[in-house]
Structures are given as C-alpha cells and as structure tokens.
Scaffold this active site. Structure first.
Site, PDB file in Angstrom:
ATOM      1  N   SER A 713      28.933 -40.629  55.049  1.00 46.25           N
ATOM      2  CA  SER A 713      29.016 -39.625  56.101  1.00 46.25           C
ATOM      3  C   SER A 713      27.788 -38.712  56.010  1.00 46.25           C
ATOM      4  O   SER A 713      26.664 -39.203  56.085  1.00 46.25           O
ATOM      5  CB  SER A 713      30.336 -38.858  55.983  1.00 46.25           C
ATOM      6  OG  SER A 713      30.618 -38.144  57.147  1.00 46.25           O
ATOM      7  N   ASP A 792      34.022 -47.171  64.078  1.00 49.90           N
ATOM      8  CA  ASP A 792      33.890 -45.742  63.766  1.00 49.90           C
ATOM      9  C   ASP A 792      33.845 -44.937  65.060  1.00 49.90           C
ATOM     10  O   ASP A 792      32.959 -45.137  65.895  1.00 49.90           O
ATOM     11  CB  ASP A 792      32.620 -45.524  62.940  1.00 49.90           C
ATOM     12  CG  ASP A 792      32.598 -44.176  62.241  1.00 49.90           C
ATOM     13  OD1 ASP A 792      33.220 -43.226  62.756  1.00 49.90           O
ATOM     14  OD2 ASP A 792      31.965 -44.073  61.173  1.00 49.90           O
ATOM     15  N   HIS A 824      35.855 -44.277  60.401  1.00 44.94           N
ATOM     16  CA  HIS A 824      34.900 -43.542  59.569  1.00 44.94           C
ATOM     17  C   HIS A 824      35.190 -43.703  58.077  1.00 44.94           C
ATOM     18  O   HIS A 824      34.280 -43.629  57.258  1.00 44.94           O
ATOM     19  CB  HIS A 824      34.903 -42.069  59.948  1.00 44.94           C
ATOM     20  CG  HIS A 824      33.734 -41.313  59.412  1.00 44.94           C
ATOM     21  ND1 HIS A 824      32.427 -41.745  59.567  1.00 44.94           N
ATOM     22  CD2 HIS A 824      33.650 -40.162  58.702  1.00 44.94           C
ATOM     23  CE1 HIS A 824      31.605 -40.885  58.991  1.00 44.94           C
ATOM     24  NE2 HIS A 824      32.318 -39.922  58.469  1.00 44.94           N
TER      25      HIS A 824
END
Length: 849
Positions: A713, A792, A824
């Site tokens: 991330s 995602d 994600h």
C-alpha cells in the site's frame, strides 16, 4: 493506503527500556545487543513476566502468565505451513468486545481453533467468571453465503474482508441482541446473566429476502432494528413485527442512495454509515448520496475463471465528489426536514464533505469541511429549528485538520478531541449552545480517543501516549479545565497546565480497552513482544488526593477542587492466552526473538523511533542481511510495543534482521511531526528512511551490501520511491505491493488532504510521482518484485500496470505476482502463505546468493 489497513499496520515491536526514565529508548541498539543474548538464554523461564514490573505499577497483577514450574520448550522449526495455519500462533484473542447493557456480562467475537477466519459470539459472566459460546455462527448460517457487492466493499473498508461467520452484533437489552449474518438479520434472546446464561438461546429470523440487508443495528432503546436494503433505510419494529421504510427508494439509474456512506467516507473518513438515531428514538437523521457527479472508473475484476468489468464510482484527486445531503425524519409524524449544512465559502456541493453526524441529547450535531480540509466546522441544531443551528468550535490548520470520532455528552457540555491548541490531539469541552471551549488535557503528547466517562464523579477516561509514543495506555482525569493547578505552593508564579492524567494500565505494553457503562471498570487487551494478547476484566479504584486550586489571572482566589487518585486492578482473565504447553506457540518459544528500540534524529531535529529485531542465533561478530519493513504513510504508526507479527519471527529465523522506522508524517506524534509531508509526499519520508539505512550500514553486524526494502500500500509506494531516490547500490532488492504510483490516480479525500489538488499543486504531484523519479533514473534499479490484487478497488490495478509499461519501455527487468480476485488485501490462509513464499524466494535469491 488509507489510515487503518490491517494488513500493513500490525507491528512487531518491543523494547527493553522501562519508560519511567526519560531517554531510555535512546540507547543505541549495538550497545544493548550483548544483553539480548543473555536475555534470550533465560527467556523461556520468564517469558511472560512484565519486563518493567514495579510495585507501584497502576495495574495490580494477580497471577503471572506462566506456571510456577515452567518447562523448557522444545525447539521446532517454524515453517511456512505452520505460520499461516490454524490455530493462530498468537493464540486466541477476542475482538468486538462489548458490555451487555446491564454490565453483567461481556461479549466478544472469537475465532475457531480449527478455522481462524470463522468467528462465533462468546460471553463472559462477570459475577461467576464463566465463559461460554453464546451464538454458534454455523447455526445461523449453515452454508456460507455469497456477500453482496455493498457488503464486500464495506468489509474491505473496515479491513475485515477475510472474516466469516459473525462479524458484528448489537445489544438490544440485557437478554437480547441483534446478529446480522449471511445477508439476513437475527434476534437472539439469551438467558439472564443471573441464571448462569448458558441455556440455549432463542433465535428469531427478522428478515428473509433475496436482498442483502447490511449496516444493521439496534435503535438506542431497543425498539427497532434498522438496516439498509437496496439503497434505502428500513426499520423493523420489535413490538409488532412490522417493517417500515424510513427513506425514499434508491434510484440506481441516477446513482442515488439513502442512508449510506459514500466511498471516501468509508475508506478515508472512518465513517461507515449514513443514518443515525436520536437517543429517544424520536428522530432518524440520514444521508442522500448522489454519485452521478463522480467519474466512472472502469475496473477489471479479474478472477481465476472470469473477468468482469466493473463501472466503479471512484473520485480521483482533482475530480468531483459525490453530493451528500442530510435529512431528519420525525418517527412520530413522518415529517422530513432537509438540513442545509453546506457553506458558500466552501465552494461547490461536490467540494464539501459531511464528515461526522452525532446526536447529543435532543440536539443533532454535524461536522463538515471544504475540499482543502484546512477548516472543520461544527454545528448543533434542535427540533423545530433544524436550520437555525448554533456554531460550535471551528478548527483550523495551516496544513490539514484530522478528524476525530470523539463527541461525548457530559451533563450540559460535550467532550471532544482537537489539535487546535498545540498541534497535539487533546480533550476539550464545549457547551452545545456556544462556540467557546475549555482545554481538559494538555502537553506535548497525543490523546488517542475518549474511552468513556464517569458522570457521577466527573471523570473522563481516555487512551493516549502520555508516557511514550510507543505505548497506548488508559488514563483517568478530572473533567476540569487547565486553569486548575496541582501545585498550590507554585500558584503565584506560573500558570498551571491542570491536573496530570493518571495512567491506569501497566507500562511496557500497549493496550486497547472497552470501558464499562458506569466507568467502574474495563475490559483491557494488552500485549508486548514477550506477551501475546491477553484480555482481562479490570476494576477501577477511585480516591481523592490533595485539592486543586483554580486560578483567576495572577491571583489564586478560586474554590479548591478535589484532585484525583486512581488505579486499576485485574479482577480475572477473560482470555489469559497463557504461554504454557497447550499454547500453539509454545514449541517455538525457545527461538523467540525480541526487537530492540532506538532513536535517530531527522534533519529538522525531530526524533525518529526505530525497532530492530535480530535472528535467534545472533552473533555480533557476524554480518547479516536486513529487511526494512516500511509503511511510512500518514495516520499509521509502525513502531510500537506490542505482540509482533509472526511473520517477523519467521523472517528472523531465516537469518534476516528486520528493521522498522517511523518517519516524519507518521501518526500519534502531533502536527509538527506529521506536517512535513504537506504538498510533497514521498520526500521527507524517503529522507528519513535513508537515515535509517545510513545507521544500519554503520553497524558492524549489518552486511551493507544485503539490505532490502519491502512494503504494501503506502509501503509499496515508499519501497519504490526510496529505491528511486537512493544512491545506486543502496539496496540489494525491493518488493512493492499494491503501490500508488501517481497520486492523481488515488481518491480525493485522502490525497488532497496532504497534497491539495493536481490543479493547485501540479509541481507537488509531479515530484511525488514514481514516474517522475523513474524518468530521472541514471543508474540501475535493484531487483524489483511487484505484487497486486487484480480486483483492487482501493489502489486500482492500473497503478501497477502503468508502472509495468514504464519499466518495460526502459528495458528495466522486474518480477511480477498478481492475485486474481483479490482486492487491496490478500486474504485467506492459502494466499497469505503464497504471498510470503513468493516474497521470501525473491529475497533469498537476492540477499543470500
């Protein structure tokens, strides 16, 4: 990327030093390492004893975590299969802890030993200490149900997408509760706690439709069960079984829904709902969300056996947001009033955010801000005058205003948290009829959250970081403004900062708590890197101390006010999680590794905390490869004292040193520490991480040619930005998961909070882009592994595909691993194992050959 991605926040940190002495964390790790070898040698025999236990500790322990005669654990190899298998190596850890309305039982969700992803509802009877399963999830959901897209998205936003079974519940009264599961709602009636509470509960199914009911909860007095179905809010009346629709129908063809939270509210504002009951159940406030203004981003949801093109309403930086309106419905008359909350000076409707809605007694309060998020306004309105509100304190910042969930009514005032005084989050109070406020806590440290109040004794309980930014604790303080002084003999000289908060929880650990409704006790879960999560029931003891004296100007002529003495003691364990032979981690205990702490100095003089964790057979005469685990983004803190991720144990046993550093921009250190990233992300964060690399390379036990960096991330973004800005040869490898590669591809609320819009900060967006630094690259990149979920919906997959194309155009080789159907986070035991296996193989090839 957003503030609380569980897949990347969980930390593996612990330190030796007791926090009673300033500067204890400032000892350099290489000085303390010889002590670690002595510690590890005797570790098995004292594993769970508090490292910094003292007789004066606020929490009175009643029993140790280990039996009196501790057997020596056999050394077993920690394999990849065991790392991700059930039961969890960390042992059982309750979540979703709540007190029943009468406080006679504590309920919580607990995963199954044979399936750590499935949760059932358990109870703990306070009077008897008996613990039992209250609701078996398989009885309500015999077969797993396919979740609706709305529910999938909501769980992804809450970071619970990998859970099955019961993931939420809500008490109606002391003997009945609401359990949503499988898209339907169930009312579960349980025996009274006084009866032992162990008889089989009675279950009533409230809904049975083809639609998926979600965001379900009890109304405050237990009269209704409310929920969202097909974009509208409904209420099931428990008195007569009738169902009422509280809002108009959704209009999917116009992208309009009611009672819901738009994407950025869920993902970035920590607001997961769009409707709110008043305390007396007379009114319901709800949103109307019009997403027709939001761009449709074609997102490929690539599964193993099919590909779906999803038209996702995704507001990218600089583009229009949803239009959110607020209404109040009178449950008695059916009248609906639209609240005119927007302000002309905040711009267009698509540039204004409704951030918080709370009922305070009979008054509706709501908070909102403009697009640049530098000003947060707060108003209170009452029935009959919904659109004649009172302005409450306005919060302003030269950078951005952080949101808070703290709005707690106490008598005629509201307690809330704000960073407006000194840049640190602190408790203030205000009357709902005025915009004036009083400071309750103060100091160069941050409050985490208001946990509850004792209205009888006028005490506020809050969690925060007063002792050290590495540990979250529970504190108690009188609700008196900072014009009181605990030092009467000094009162004629300097203004006092008010009474100091009293820490109630044991030092050397990090805590999360659920306070009893009356403030007389709490359920506390604590851990340190030598003690896995333990959950206990604690009693709060309150006494009186020397009086405080109020100041008026330079004269101390106010009436004395009793000060506070407070402590806590454990009554009993709810989940001791004892590290004995029955614990799943026991056979690996002898090789357990413990991080150490230290600090470095940033270029502006601020303190950077780091942790370093070495292999179990560490020899300072040898040199070792290092893995830098990075996140680096705002609203996240990685270096904390709690039970570490088991993946750290696995990596250290593979011969790696694991290093973490909280760079500037990280959370819980105040505005001065966060603000340097303003309008220039990917700059000072990289500078600070390279400061950590510089320190690592100066250590004699580090192989300077074998340092890798990896993150997910924002951490994936940081891994890329760091290798692109570091001198050639700094890193031996880098692994980047689900990275943002260009901030113009990410959402409005998060990105613009720190960066402004692409239109007003084009240079900042340019220099914060991975592609900008890739174009300037003159040397060679280290070996690179890219990873991304192919469905995602947060950091969309095109962030990675654009990078792939750019690397290929420059003939830069890289390795790639994509995960069909994953969003994600990469969820599930098998895929988590595959992800670790992929990363480890990559690291071994580049750091061990």
């Amino acid at each position: 990327i957003s503030p609380h991605p569980s897949s990347v926040i969980s930390s593996a940190e612990y330190g030796w030093a007791c926090q009673q002495q300033p500067g204890a964390d400032r000892v350099n790790a290489h000085v303390r390492f010889p002590l670690m070898r002595v510690f590890i040698a005797s570790f098995v025999f004292a594993f769970a004893l508090p490292v910094c236990a003292q007789a004066t500790d606020p929490v009175t322990s009643q029993q140790d975590n280990m039996p009196s005669e501790t057997p020596v654990a056999a050394t077993s190899e920690l394999t990849l299969d065991r790392l991700f298998a059930s039961p969890s190596l960390s042992g059982p850890s309750p979540t979703g802890v709540k007190y029943a309305p009468d406080a006679k039982r504590v309920t919580f969700l607990k995963s199954r030993p044979g399936d750590s992803s499935r949760y059932d509802l358990w109870q703990f009877l306070v009077e008897t200490g008996e613990q039992s399963m209250l609701v078996d999830s398989t009885l309500l959901e015999p077969e797993e149900v396919e979740l609706s897209e709305e529910e999938k998205a909501l769980r992804e936003r809450k970071r619970i997408a990998g859970r099955k079974g019961i993931v939420s519940y809500d008490w109606a009264d002391p003997t009945s509760l609401l359990v949503p599961i499988g898209g339907d709602l169930f009312l579960v009636e349980v025996p009274a706690a006084a009866s032992g509470g162990t008889k089989k509960p009675k279950v009533t199914q409230l809904t049975d439709t083809d639609a998926f009911e979600y965001d379900a909860r009890m109304s405050p007095r237990g009269t209704y069960v409310s929920f969202v179905r097909d974009g509208a809010v409904f209420a099931h009346d428990l008195r007569n079984g009738e169902e009422r629709q509280l809002t108009p129908d959704a209009e999917p063809d116009k992208a309009i829904a009611y009672g819901v939270a738009e994407f950025v509210a869920q993902e970035e504002m920590d607001r997961y709902t769009g409707y709110w009951w008043s305390g007396d159940e007379r009114y319901v406030a709800y949103t109307r969300v019009n997403e027709s203004t939001v761009d449709i981003i074609e997102r490929f949801d690539i599964q193993a056996d099919k590909t779906t093109v999803i038209d996702q309403r995704y507001p990218r930086a600089g583009r229009p947001n949803a239009i959110v309106d607020l209404f109040v419905r009178d449950m008695e008359t059916g009248d609906v009033t639209r609240i005119d909350w927007r302000m002309e000076d905040f711009g267009e409707a698509t540039d204004q955010y409704l951030t918080r809605v709370n009922w305070v007694g009979e008054k509706l309060t709501y908070q909102f801000m403009g697009r640049d998020q530098s000003v947060k306004r707060w108003r209170a309105a009452a029935a009959g005058n919904w659109n004649a509100p009172v302005d409450l304190p306005v919060e302003r910042s030269n950078t951005w205003v952080n949101l808070s969930n703290d709005v707690v009514p106490v008598n005629d005032e509201i307690l809330y948290t704000s960073e407006s005084v000194n840049g640190h989050r602190h408790i203030m109070s205000v009357s709902p009829d005025t915009d004036g406020g009083k400071v309750i806590t103060a100091g160069d440290w941050s409050v985490a959250a208001i946990e509850g109040v004792d209205r009888t004794r006028n005490i506020v309980f809050f969690s925060g970081f007063m002792d050290t930014p590495l540990e979250r604790h529970l504190y108690a303080q009188r609700i008196v403004p900072a014009s009181y002084d605990a030092c009467p003999e000094c009162r004629n000289y300097v203004p006092g900062d008010g009474p100091a908060p009293i820490r109630l929880t044991e030092a050397g650990k990090s805590w999360s708590v659920s306070l009893a409704p009356d403030g007389t006790g709490f359920v506390g879960t604590s851990s340190s890197p030598t003690v896995p999560p333990q959950t206990g029931l604690y009693r709060i003891n309150i006494g009186e101390a020397e009086p405080l004296y109020q100041r008026t100007g330079d004269e101390a002529d106010g009436e004395p006010l009793p000060a506070l003495e407070a402590s806590a003691e454990r009554v009993t364990w709810i989940e001791e999680n004892r590290l004995d032979e029955s614990h799943p981690y026991f056979e690996y205990l002898q090789d357990h590794t413990v991080p150490e702490y230290g600090t470095l100095e940033a270029s502006d003089g601020q303190t950077l905390h780091y942790s370093i964790q070495t292999p179990p057979d560490f020899d300072p005469a040898n040199t070792y490869p290092v893995i830098i685990e990075v996140y680096g983004g705002p609203h996240v803190q990685r270096v904390t004292r709690d039970w570490e991720r088991m993946s750290d144990q696995f990596l250290t046993r593979q011969g790696y040193i694991v290093f973490r550093l909280d760079n500037r921009g990280s959370y819980n250190r105040g505005n001065r520490f966060e603000a340097p990233i303003h309008r220039k992300m990917g700059s000072v964060e990289v500078e600070d991480q390279l400061k950590g690399v510089e320190w690592l390379k100066s250590q004699p036990f580090v192989d300077a040619d074998r340092i890798a960096i990896q993150g997910w991330s924002y951490g994936g973004y940081m891994a890329l930005m760091t290798i692109l800005q570091a001198p050639e040869g700094t890193f031996a490898a880098a692994a980047s998961g689900a990275p943002v590669t260009d901030w113009a591809l990410y959402d409005t609320f998060y990105t613009e909070r720190y960066m402004g819009t692409p239109q007003d900060n084009p240079e900042g967006y340019e220099t914060s882009s991975v592609f900008h630094h890739l174009e300037k690259l003159e040397g060679e990149l280290p070996p690179l592994l890219l990873m991304h979920g192919m469905a995602d919906d947060n950091v969309t997959f095109d962030n990675s595909t654009r990078l792939m194309a750019a690397l290929q155009e420059r003939s830069i080789p890289f390795e790639l691993m994509t995960y069909p159907g994953q969003r994600h986070g990469i969820r599930g035991e098998a895929l988590a194992k595959h992800l670790m296996k992929t990363r480890l193989a990559f690291l071994n090839r580049n750091l061990k050959q």
